[in-house]
Design an enzyme around this catalytic site. Structure first.
Site, PDB file in Angstrom:
ATOM      1  N   GLY A  46      17.122  -5.029 -35.381  1.00  0.00           N
ATOM      2  CA  GLY A  46      16.718  -3.923 -34.457  1.00  0.00           C
ATOM      3  C   GLY A  46      15.800  -4.750 -33.384  1.00  0.00           C
ATOM      4  O   GLY A  46      15.159  -5.783 -33.826  1.00  0.00           O
ATOM      5  N   GLN A  51       9.181  -4.625 -27.067  1.00  0.00           N
ATOM      6  CA  GLN A  51       9.123  -6.066 -27.777  1.00  0.00           C
ATOM      7  C   GLN A  51       9.339  -7.128 -26.618  1.00  0.00           C
ATOM      8  O   GLN A  51       9.367  -8.288 -26.948  1.00  0.00           O
ATOM      9  CB  GLN A  51      10.203  -6.172 -29.109  1.00  0.00           C
ATOM     10  CG  GLN A  51       9.412  -5.505 -30.222  1.00  0.00           C
ATOM     11  CD  GLN A  51      10.352  -5.726 -31.363  1.00  0.00           C
ATOM     12  OE1 GLN A  51      11.233  -5.017 -31.375  1.00  0.00           O
ATOM     13  NE2 GLN A  51      10.194  -6.662 -32.258  1.00  0.00           N
ATOM     14  N   CYS A  97       9.542  -8.341 -38.870  1.00  0.00           N
ATOM     15  CA  CYS A  97       9.866  -7.940 -37.383  1.00  0.00           C
ATOM     16  C   CYS A  97       9.804  -9.214 -36.697  1.00  0.00           C
ATOM     17  O   CYS A  97       9.105 -10.122 -36.824  1.00  0.00           O
ATOM     18  CB  CYS A  97       8.282  -7.310 -37.154  1.00  0.00           C
ATOM     19  SG  CYS A  97       8.045  -6.638 -35.488  1.00  0.00           S
ATOM     20  N   LEU A  98      10.764  -9.000 -35.638  1.00  0.00           N
ATOM     21  CA  LEU A  98      10.746 -10.211 -34.722  1.00  0.00           C
ATOM     22  C   LEU A  98       9.560 -10.609 -33.941  1.00  0.00           C
ATOM     23  O   LEU A  98       9.378 -11.528 -33.343  1.00  0.00           O
ATOM     24  CB  LEU A  98      12.094  -9.936 -33.668  1.00  0.00           C
ATOM     25  CG  LEU A  98      13.247  -9.859 -34.247  1.00  0.00           C
ATOM     26  CD1 LEU A  98      14.166  -9.375 -33.137  1.00  0.00           C
ATOM     27  CD2 LEU A  98      13.770 -10.918 -35.123  1.00  0.00           C
ATOM     28  N   HIS A 139      11.349   2.007 -38.134  1.00  0.00           N
ATOM     29  CA  HIS A 139      10.479   0.858 -37.510  1.00  0.00           C
ATOM     30  C   HIS A 139      10.582   0.596 -36.119  1.00  0.00           C
ATOM     31  O   HIS A 139       9.483   0.375 -35.347  1.00  0.00           O
ATOM     32  CB  HIS A 139      11.341  -0.532 -38.363  1.00  0.00           C
ATOM     33  CG  HIS A 139      10.431  -1.605 -38.051  1.00  0.00           C
ATOM     34  ND1 HIS A 139       9.884  -2.689 -38.765  1.00  0.00           N
ATOM     35  CD2 HIS A 139      10.350  -2.441 -36.709  1.00  0.00           C
ATOM     36  CE1 HIS A 139       9.596  -3.541 -38.235  1.00  0.00           C
ATOM     37  NE2 HIS A 139       9.900  -3.663 -36.900  1.00  0.00           N
ATOM     38  N   GLU A 140      11.778   0.768 -35.474  1.00  0.00           N
ATOM     39  CA  GLU A 140      11.907   0.449 -33.877  1.00  0.00           C
ATOM     40  C   GLU A 140      11.281   1.735 -33.205  1.00  0.00           C
ATOM     41  O   GLU A 140      10.578   1.518 -32.000  1.00  0.00           O
ATOM     42  CB  GLU A 140      13.360   0.478 -33.631  1.00  0.00           C
ATOM     43  CG  GLU A 140      14.162  -0.502 -34.374  1.00  0.00           C
ATOM     44  CD  GLU A 140      13.336  -1.893 -34.061  1.00  0.00           C
ATOM     45  OE1 GLU A 140      12.724  -2.094 -33.045  1.00  0.00           O
ATOM     46  OE2 GLU A 140      13.964  -2.860 -35.249  1.00  0.00           O
ATOM     47  N   HIS A 143       7.756   1.254 -32.760  1.00  0.00           N
ATOM     48  CA  HIS A 143       7.332   0.189 -31.622  1.00  0.00           C
ATOM     49  C   HIS A 143       7.111   0.800 -30.486  1.00  0.00           C
ATOM     50  O   HIS A 143       6.251   0.444 -29.402  1.00  0.00           O
ATOM     51  CB  HIS A 143       8.499  -0.817 -31.572  1.00  0.00           C
ATOM     52  CG  HIS A 143       8.567  -2.169 -32.383  1.00  0.00           C
ATOM     53  ND1 HIS A 143       7.467  -2.905 -32.294  1.00  0.00           N
ATOM     54  CD2 HIS A 143       9.356  -2.923 -33.488  1.00  0.00           C
ATOM     55  CE1 HIS A 143       7.399  -3.890 -33.278  1.00  0.00           C
ATOM     56  NE2 HIS A 143       8.863  -3.732 -33.752  1.00  0.00           N
TER      57      HIS A 143
HETATM   58 ZN   LIG Z   1       9.491  -4.975 -35.444  1.00  0.00          ZN
END
Ligand SMILES: [Zn+2]
Length: 183
Positions: A46, A51, A97-98, A139-140, A143
């Protein structure tokens, strides 16, 4: 399409609340396509717009194809998403997480959620997500409110860092799958 630069924890833009999307159409489609390409290039599950430094309420998601899961193997783009229903019971799962490469943690979240959103052309969509997809969606959506998965962690033993050598076997996924994770 273009791969965008992913911001890392510490960047103040990851801590801001994103604004609702008001303009739908080709420019938003192009942004979503960039986000999908960026997510796939990073082997993520995701990616939320903040991000890549875009403070707008949208995210993309994709679970690797799994014959047993009809929601796997497709690209999701959710604009102005809202959780309208969530399972009363929570389940623990491992997330990455990226924006926090090599960090993993155990996070409890509702097992399923019903999410109302729009597509890039402003058409309403409604998705019931279970299991890993539900986890990725939540999770997204965090953000979009400036929240990172580590904010949910209360016990130090629920957060750990994997060294890059170990990581090379596996990608560093956004909301890592529950399989093959260290206890
Ligand atoms: Zn993340």
């Amino acid at each position: 399409m273009a791969i965008r630069q992913i911001l890392y924890a510490g960047d103040p833009r990851l801590r801001q609340k994103a604004k609702p999307v008001k303009q739908f159409g080709p420019a938003l489609k192009a942004l979503a396509d960039d986000m999908l390409e960026t997510m796939h290039a990073a082997n993520g599950l995701g990616l939320a717009a903040p991000q890549i430094g875009v403070l707008q309420r949208l995210f993309v998601a994709h679970l690797p194809k799994d014959e047993k899961d009809p929601q796997s193997g497709k690209d999701f783009v959710l604009v102005n998403p809202q959780i309208v229903q969530a399972s009363p019971e929570s389940v623990e799962g491992v997330e990455g997480c990226l924006s926090m490469p090599s960090w993993y943690g155990r996070v409890a979240r509702p097992e399923w959620v019903v999410v109302k959103a729009m597509n890039v052309y402003g058409k309403p969509i409604r998705i019931k997500a279970h299991g890993m997809l539900a986890r990725v969606f939540q999770h997204e959506m965090d953000h979009l409110n400036g929240v990172l998965f580590v904010d949910h962690i209360r016990r130090p033993e629920d957060l750990w860092q994997e060294l890059p050598e170990e990581e090379s076997k596996e990608s560093a996924p956004e909301a890592a799958t529950a399989v093959a994770q260290p206890a």
